[in-house]
Enzyme design. Structure first.
Site, PDB file in Angstrom:
ATOM      1  N   TYR A  53       0.502  -1.480   0.380  1.00 16.27           N
ATOM      2  CA  TYR A  53      -0.120   0.149   0.016  1.00 16.27           C
ATOM      3  C   TYR A  53       1.120   1.582  -0.136  1.00 16.27           C
ATOM      4  CZ  TYR A  53      -3.814  -2.552   0.039  1.00 16.27           C
ATOM      5  OH  TYR A  53      -4.524  -3.823   0.236  1.00 16.27           O
ATOM      6  N   ARG A  56       1.147   1.273  -3.799  1.00 15.62           N
ATOM      7  CA  ARG A  56      -0.041   1.965  -4.106  1.00 15.62           C
ATOM      8  C   ARG A  56      -0.228   3.666  -4.109  1.00 15.62           C
ATOM      9  NH1 ARG A  56      -4.711  -1.443  -3.868  1.00 15.62           N
ATOM     10  NH2 ARG A  56      -5.379  -0.514  -5.229  1.00 15.62           N
ATOM     11  N   ILE A  90      -9.505   3.030  -4.265  1.00 15.87           N
ATOM     12  CA  ILE A  90      -8.916   3.884  -3.011  1.00 15.87           C
ATOM     13  C   ILE A  90      -7.867   4.871  -2.965  1.00 15.87           C
ATOM     14  CG2 ILE A  90      -9.135   1.567  -1.651  1.00 15.87           C
ATOM     15  CD1 ILE A  90      -5.809   0.764  -2.573  1.00 15.87           C
ATOM     16  N   ASP A  91      -8.142   5.903  -4.340  1.00 16.71           N
ATOM     17  CA  ASP A  91      -7.257   6.618  -4.790  1.00 16.71           C
ATOM     18  C   ASP A  91      -7.519   8.052  -4.773  1.00 16.71           C
ATOM     19  OD1 ASP A  91      -7.769   5.998  -8.852  1.00 16.71           O
ATOM     20  OD2 ASP A  91      -8.377   7.978  -7.240  1.00 16.71           O
ATOM     21  N   HIS A 106     -14.549   1.156  -0.386  1.00 17.95           N
ATOM     22  CA  HIS A 106     -13.591  -0.157   0.050  1.00 17.95           C
ATOM     23  C   HIS A 106     -12.106   1.121   0.958  1.00 17.95           C
ATOM     24  CE1 HIS A 106     -14.425  -2.544  -3.808  1.00 17.95           C
ATOM     25  NE2 HIS A 106     -15.455  -3.321  -2.504  1.00 17.95           N
ATOM     26  N   GLY A 172     -16.232   1.667 -15.621  1.00 13.09           N
ATOM     27  CA  GLY A 172     -14.285   1.134 -15.195  1.00 13.09           C
ATOM     28  C   GLY A 172     -14.415  -0.091 -14.661  1.00 13.09           C
ATOM     29  N   SER A 174     -14.810  -3.878 -13.734  1.00 17.06           N
ATOM     30  CA  SER A 174     -15.362  -5.675 -14.330  1.00 17.06           C
ATOM     31  C   SER A 174     -15.895  -6.052 -14.029  1.00 17.06           C
ATOM     32  CB  SER A 174     -13.820  -6.331 -13.926  1.00 17.06           C
ATOM     33  OG  SER A 174     -13.834  -6.765 -13.020  1.00 17.06           O
ATOM     34  N   LEU A 199     -14.007   0.050 -20.714  1.00 19.71           N
ATOM     35  CA  LEU A 199     -13.191  -0.275 -22.261  1.00 19.71           C
ATOM     36  C   LEU A 199     -13.294  -1.385 -22.685  1.00 19.71           C
ATOM     37  CD1 LEU A 199     -10.464   0.730 -23.249  1.00 19.71           C
ATOM     38  CD2 LEU A 199      -8.963  -0.717 -22.275  1.00 19.71           C
ATOM     39  N   ASP A 200     -13.857  -2.475 -22.373  1.00 20.66           N
ATOM     40  CA  ASP A 200     -13.695  -3.898 -23.110  1.00 20.66           C
ATOM     41  C   ASP A 200     -15.639  -4.049 -22.425  1.00 20.66           C
ATOM     42  OD1 ASP A 200     -10.739  -4.379 -21.824  1.00 20.66           O
ATOM     43  OD2 ASP A 200     -11.416  -4.395 -23.424  1.00 20.66           O
TER      44      ASP A 200
HETATM   45  N1  APR Z   1     -11.679   3.120 -19.371  1.00 22.43           N
HETATM   46  C1  APR Z   1     -12.514   2.174 -18.720  1.00 22.43           C
HETATM   47  N2  APR Z   1     -12.677   1.119 -18.443  1.00 22.43           N
HETATM   48  C2  APR Z   1     -10.961   1.332 -18.742  1.00 22.43           C
HETATM   49  C3  APR Z   1      -9.727   0.992 -19.135  1.00 22.43           C
HETATM   50  C4  APR Z   1     -10.369   2.585 -19.385  1.00 22.43           C
HETATM   51  N3  APR Z   1      -9.455   3.262 -19.474  1.00 22.43           N
HETATM   52  N4  APR Z   1      -9.060   0.467 -18.572  1.00 22.43           N
HETATM   53  C5  APR Z   1      -9.511  -0.919 -18.318  1.00 22.43           C
HETATM   54  N5  APR Z   1     -10.676  -0.111 -17.869  1.00 22.43           N
HETATM   55  C6  APR Z   1     -12.229  -1.639 -17.704  1.00 22.43           C
HETATM   56  C7  APR Z   1     -11.531  -3.102 -17.980  1.00 22.43           C
HETATM   57  O1  APR Z   1     -12.388  -3.348 -19.674  1.00 22.43           O
HETATM   58  C8  APR Z   1     -12.119  -3.663 -17.358  1.00 22.43           C
HETATM   59  O2  APR Z   1     -13.238  -3.673 -17.242  1.00 22.43           O
HETATM   60  O3  APR Z   1     -11.981  -1.471 -15.890  1.00 22.43           O
HETATM   61  C9  APR Z   1     -11.999  -2.728 -15.688  1.00 22.43           C
HETATM   62  C10 APR Z   1     -11.480  -2.831 -14.579  1.00 22.43           C
HETATM   63  O4  APR Z   1     -11.269  -4.319 -13.435  1.00 22.43           O
HETATM   64  P1  APR Z   1     -10.373  -4.443 -12.895  1.00 22.43           P
HETATM   65  O5  APR Z   1      -9.588  -4.783 -12.837  1.00 22.43           O
HETATM   66  O6  APR Z   1     -11.448  -5.833 -11.641  1.00 22.43           O
HETATM   67  O7  APR Z   1     -11.049  -3.341 -11.237  1.00 22.43           O
HETATM   68  P2  APR Z   1     -12.421  -3.491 -10.414  1.00 22.43           P
HETATM   69  O8  APR Z   1     -13.873  -3.565 -11.240  1.00 22.43           O
HETATM   70  O9  APR Z   1     -12.665  -2.006 -10.186  1.00 22.43           O
HETATM   71  O10 APR Z   1     -12.007  -4.798  -9.335  1.00 22.43           O
HETATM   72  C11 APR Z   1     -13.426  -4.402  -8.666  1.00 22.43           C
HETATM   73  O11 APR Z   1     -11.919  -5.586  -7.301  1.00 22.43           O
HETATM   74  O12 APR Z   1     -10.144  -6.874  -6.150  1.00 22.43           O
HETATM   75  C12 APR Z   1     -10.629  -6.049  -5.996  1.00 22.43           C
HETATM   76  O13 APR Z   1     -11.196  -3.556  -4.502  1.00 22.43           O
HETATM   77  C13 APR Z   1     -10.625  -4.607  -6.079  1.00 22.43           C
HETATM   78  O14 APR Z   1     -12.198  -2.636  -5.912  1.00 22.43           O
HETATM   79  C14 APR Z   1     -12.052  -3.451  -6.645  1.00 22.43           C
HETATM   80  C15 APR Z   1     -12.295  -4.534  -7.030  1.00 22.43           C
END
Ligand code: APR
EC number: 2.3.1.286
Length: 231
Positions: A53, A56, A90-91, A106, A172, A174, A199-200
């Site tokens: 951390y 980060r 967390i930012d 979170h 943003g 998943s 993004l995806d």
């Molecule tokens: N613009 C938009 N979306 C984006 C971009 C971008 N530039 N880059 C990546 N993404 C999307 C990816 O397609 C993905 O669907 O952001 C998502 C990131 O997914 P994760 O890495 O799983 O992050 P997140 O969904 O925030 O995770 C949720 O999981 O591990 C725990 O506590 C952690 O808060 C986190 C939680």
């Protein structure tokens, strides 16, 4: 009355240079989450968790808000209490972009927590095992972040907003971690329209009323402009 709820994830801050978790090369590909993001991992090796951390926190300090953070801050200033910005991140980039209030479900890497008395304060740049709590002196300090297996913050406030909002927007994320991943369905169950900006395609993209694909720094400002133009 909350009209719009926005939930954001790591993708919101990706273009600011902060890593996501599950994309290729993401944080969980480089660090075993059970070692750095669980209470058990912290009990086993607090120095490893503080190092994770601290790094980060340094990345967060070095990062700058991107156009998506700025657009959401602009929207927050126009809509006031009609908009609730909920983030899994967390930012502090939304705050540094000027957002007046951000609900961090979170926690926040820039804050510290005492595991003994639950005192919270602005974290020092680096935290170490044994740092004393400024309030009670206990050597039980940790980053004020929610680990796997712990209860997210502010769920009552979020549930109340999901029950009354007309629009739920996911940016943003998943959609792989609950309860956040279920917020869209909860809002839809109360009659809200749901929009995903990502993004995806996420795990639930097909269940949103609308899903737009693209980088947040482009598609979030476009969406905010639409909302503001519609009044
Ligand atoms: N613009 C938009 N979306 C984006 C971009 C971008 N530039 N880059 C990546 N993404 C999307 C990816 O397609 C993905 O669907 O952001 C998502 C990131 O997914 P994760 O890495 O799983 O992050 P997140 O969904 O925030 O995770 C949720 O999981 O591990 C725990 O506590 C952690 O808060 C986190 C939680």
């Amino acid at each position: 009355m909350t009209r719009i709820v926005v939930l954001s994830g790591a993708g919101l801050s990706a273009e600011s240079g902060l890593g996501t978790f599950r994309d290729a090369g993401g944080l969980w590909a480089r660090y075993p989450l059970e070692d750095v993001a669980t209470p058990q991992g912290f009990a086993r090796d607090p120095a490893l968790v503080h190092d994770f951390y601290n790094a980060r926190r340094e990345n967060c300090i070095a990062a700058a808000p991107n156009a998506a953070h700025a657009a959401l801050a602009r929207l927050a200033h126009v809509l006031g209490p009609e908009l609730l910005l909920v983030t899994q991140n967390i930012d502090d980039l939304l705050e540094r972009a000027g957002a007046p209030e951000v609900v961090h479900m979170h926690g926040e890497v820039m804050r510290a927590l005492c595991g003994a008395c639950e005192h919270r304060w602005d974290a020092p740049r680096a935290m170490h095992p044994g740092d004393p709590c400024p309030a009670c002196g206990a050597a039980a300090t940790r980053p004020d972040v929610v680990w796997f297996g712990e209860y997210p913050y502010h769920l009552d406030r979020i549930a109340a907003a999901l029950a009354e909002c007309a629009l739920f927007v996911s940016i943003g994320t998943s959609g792989s971690v609950y309860p956040a991943a279920g917020f869209f369905a909860e809002a839809a169950g109360h009659g809200a329209r749901t929009l995903e900006l990502n993004l995806d395609p996420s795990e639930n993209s097909g269940r949103f009323d609308e899903a737009r694909l693209g980088p947040a720094a482009r598609i979030v400002p476009d969406w905010v402009d639409e909302v503001l133009a519609a009044g």
